[in-house]
Design an enzyme around this catalytic site. Structure first.
Site, short mmCIF file in Angstrom:
data_model
loop_
_atom_site.label_atom_id
_atom_site.label_comp_id
_atom_site.label_asym_id
_atom_site.label_seq_id
_atom_site.Cartn_x
_atom_site.Cartn_y
_atom_site.Cartn_z
CD GLN A 155 -2.84 -1.29 2.33
OE1 GLN A 155 -2.45 -2.05 3.21
NE2 GLN A 155 -3.96 -0.59 2.44
CG HIS A 256 -0.56 -6.36 5.22
ND1 HIS A 256 -0.48 -5.76 6.46
CD2 HIS A 256 -1.71 -5.90 4.68
CE1 HIS A 256 -1.52 -4.98 6.65
NE2 HIS A 256 -2.29 -5.04 5.57
CG ASN A 301 -3.20 -7.85 7.94
OD1 ASN A 301 -3.12 -7.31 9.03
ND2 ASN A 301 -4.06 -7.44 7.01
CG ASN A 437 -5.65 -5.28 11.79
OD1 ASN A 437 -4.74 -5.07 12.59
ND2 ASN A 437 -5.44 -5.78 10.59
CE1 TYR A 439 -8.79 0.85 10.41
CE2 TYR A 439 -8.96 -1.54 10.26
CZ TYR A 439 -8.23 -0.38 10.11
OH TYR A 439 -6.93 -0.45 9.67
CD GLU A 511 -4.45 -2.87 9.65
OE1 GLU A 511 -5.59 -2.51 9.25
OE2 GLU A 511 -3.74 -3.65 9.01
CD1 TRP A 555 -5.13 2.02 7.94
CD2 TRP A 555 -3.38 0.66 8.32
NE1 TRP A 555 -4.71 1.56 6.72
CE2 TRP A 555 -3.63 0.73 6.92
CE3 TRP A 555 -2.33 -0.11 8.78
CZ2 TRP A 555 -2.86 0.02 6.00
CZ3 TRP A 555 -1.57 -0.81 7.86
CH2 TRP A 555 -1.84 -0.75 6.49
CD GLU A 562 -6.62 1.78 2.91
OE1 GLU A 562 -7.35 0.78 2.98
OE2 GLU A 562 -5.61 1.94 3.63
#
Length: 599
Positions: A155, A256, A301, A437, A439, A511, A555, A562
């Protein structure tokens, strides 16, 4: 703002960002006009409010600024702001203050601890505000706690065809169908600008950088037999050395998402169990080459996210099985099974041949979210448990206990692969830590009709994730700058769940972040401060309640590619200006993070 039963519902606790805003108490009208962007602002006693409480309104901006420190330090005062704080700051700060003002630069943005409810956007109860009043200082976290930021090779590196790198599976997908696919090979350019980037990381004050190594850059066709690319090996040597020379600990992910296209074409990737042998060879090369300096390894990941999105729902998959129609998927389970075997094989190799002399630790990273019942019905309570098992338990049950959750065995049947007895022994306990991770979170609704299960849910879980519950409420608040539902309490819930169900393992939050695509100036990411502050608060609360959290990574460190969103979402706390020679510049949230880490 609402007043319900004497409780005041508002947005966040903050400090200097109030600058040119007026304040009212509990519905009392101010004597001066409030700008349309401002719903209401208050300074209130730390008690249940009533209409008889005296107002602490400050009628002019200068008076507010001069009183702020006194108000903040008073044990009887909480400062609250509203949902449209970002709009207010964008439209009013520069009218009132010079460019050198702390309010403009963001250096003194100070967010105190927040507790959210499930009522309406940007609302939290005063009781929650009182409970989480003091924002923790860095020094209150455990010794040797890692505060960092992260990216992945795919990324941010760019240089897709430079330095002997071979094509990866995502190069092929991105070039054919993705937004900004034509820019992907050359943007960000971490590969060529890593020394500059390390200095930006050092500026933030972080003590760890989560990075990944590109399998395609060190082994262009994925195999030792095909040849080691020394230019690629040297790049990661230089990057790791540069990080260490600047006091930053590398936290390295081995895989990843991306891996060599040749492995996909020749073996069908993770659908073929023989990939375990190639992955083991790749890991051995990394342990031998970098293990004297890398002390934190993650093997893979978010393997279950790959299984769900790419194989169950067919995203970015040129030849998916037809289970989007039949709802009887097998490949997703095969792929994740082989990811788990790759992980366990790498851990066994590391523990037997490297760990004793190199002194590092090794784990894996999972995607996570907290599922709350859609209603009080028992079927929805059970649905929340099932979605948790089908997302988190899918990985953690095997690597802790040696097999998949019982409910998965019951509902998936013979489509779920079996571990041999030897594999169970190898897989069980194959973690020194777990990376999560996190969000956002959702409600879970019982659903027996699989045709109604779409997007990212597992058909076999017989449950559907929902943004709204049966009463029309949602978790946390809706962040208008990212169109994201933010529920920081969900992070706390997951940490507690893992502690209780999986033998209280060491955990890294690998993340945690939010995009900034719905703002005019990506440097003014004030909404991200609130996001990060609340999640740090709940991280500290989990630690205080016995969860063994060893680190927290924002992150992302830099703006990243993305996938289907291309470069449009501005995830980085260091912004990359694509219109100005990829110039790096810390955002206001990046400066806030720096201030938190240095005070």
């Amino acid at each position: 703002m609402h007043n319900q039963g004497g409780k005041l519902y508002t947005t966040i606790i903050t400090g200097y960002v109030l600058c040119d805003m007026l304040m009212v108490l509990n519905g009392l009208k101010p004597s001066l006009a409030i700008p349309n962007e401002v719903e209401s602002l208050v300074v209130a006693r730390k008690t249940t409010l009533s209409s008889s409480e005296p107002s602490y309104s400050i009628q002019v901006v200068n008076a507010l600024l001069t009183q702020m420190d006194k108000l903040k330090s008073s044990p009887n005062v909480i400062i609250l702001t509203t949902s449209n704080i970002t709009a207010v700051i964008d439209s009013h700060l520069h009218k009132t203050f010079s460019s050198s003002s702390d309010c403009v630069t963001g250096f003194r943005l100070s967010t105190a601890q927040i507790g959210e409810t499930t009522t309406s956007p940007y609302d939290s109860s005063l009781g929650d505000q009182q409970k989480f009043y003091h924002f923790p200082k860095r020094e209150s976290f455990p010794p040797n706690f890692l505060f960092g930021a992260g990216t992945s090779a795919l990324q941010v590196e760019g240089a897709a065809s430079e330095g002997g790198r071979g094509p990866g599976i995502w190069d092929d997908r991105i070039n054919r169908s993705f937004i900004d696919g034509d820019k992907f090979p050359t943007m960000i350019q971490h590969y060529n600008r890593y020394k500059e980037d390390v200095q930006h990381l050092k500026y933030l004050g972080i003590n760890s950088y989560r990075m990944s190594i590109s399998w395609s850059r060190v082994l262009p066709d994925g195999t030792i037999k095909g040849g080691v690319n020394l230019e690629g090996v040297d790049f990661y040597n230089h990057l790791i050395n540069e990080l260490l020379a600047n006091g930053i600990t590398p936290f390295v992910t081995i895989l990843h998402f991306d891996y060599p296209l040749a492995i996909q074409k020749n073996l069908h990737g993770f659908l073929n169990s023989s990939i375990v042998n190639y992955y083991k060879d790749y890991c051995e090369l990394l342990f031998k080459t970098y293990g004297d300096r890398v002390k934190h390894w993650t093997t893979v990941n978010e393997p279950q996210i790959v299984g769900l999105f790419t194989y169950m729902h067919g995203y970015d998959n040129d030849d998916p099985e037809p289970c989007q129609a039949t709802k009887l998927c097998k490949q997703a389970y095969t792929v994740v099974h082989n990811y788990i075997l790759c992980h366990a094989t790498a851990v066994k190799l590391y523990r037997e041949n490297f760990q004793a002399t190199q002194g590092g630790e090794i784990g894996l990273v999972i995607g996570s979210e907290s599922f709350e019942p859609y209603s009080s019905k028992l079927e929805d309570v059970a649905a929340a448990d099932r979605l948790t098992d089908f997302l988190i338990g899918w990985i953690l049950d095997p690597v802790v206990y040696g097999d998949y959750p019982k409910i998965m065995r019951e509902l998936v049947g013979n489509r779920l692969p079996n571990f041999t007895e030897d594999e169970k022994k190898m897989v069980a306990g194959s973690i020194d830590f777990i990376g999560i991770n996190y969000y956002t979170s959702h409600f879970a609704k019982h659903e027996t009709n699989k045709t109604n299960i779409t997007l990212s849910d597992n058909y076999d879980a017989l449950a559907r994730s929902e943004d709204f519950n049966a009463e029309g409420n949602y978790l946390g608040y809706l962040d208008k700058r990212s169109h994201t539902f933010v529920y920081s309490e969900g992070l706390y819930n997951i940490l507690q769940h893992i502690k209780k169900k999986y033998q209280n393992p060491k955990i890294y939050i690998t993340e945690n972040g939010i995009p900034s695509f719905n703002i005019t100036n990506p440097l003014k990411d004030i909404h991200r401060i609130k996001y990060l502050a609340t999640h740090l608060n709940y991280t500290k609360a989990a630690i205080d309640n016995g969860v063994r959290v060893g680190g927290y990574f924002v992150w992302a460190a830099f703006d990243t590619f993305e996938f289907r969103a291309g470069f449009s979402q501005n995830w980085g706390i260091i912004h990359v200006d694509f219109k100005n020679n990829l110039k790096r510049c810390p955002t206001i949230a990046g400066k806030w993070y720096k201030r938190f880490l240095n005070t």
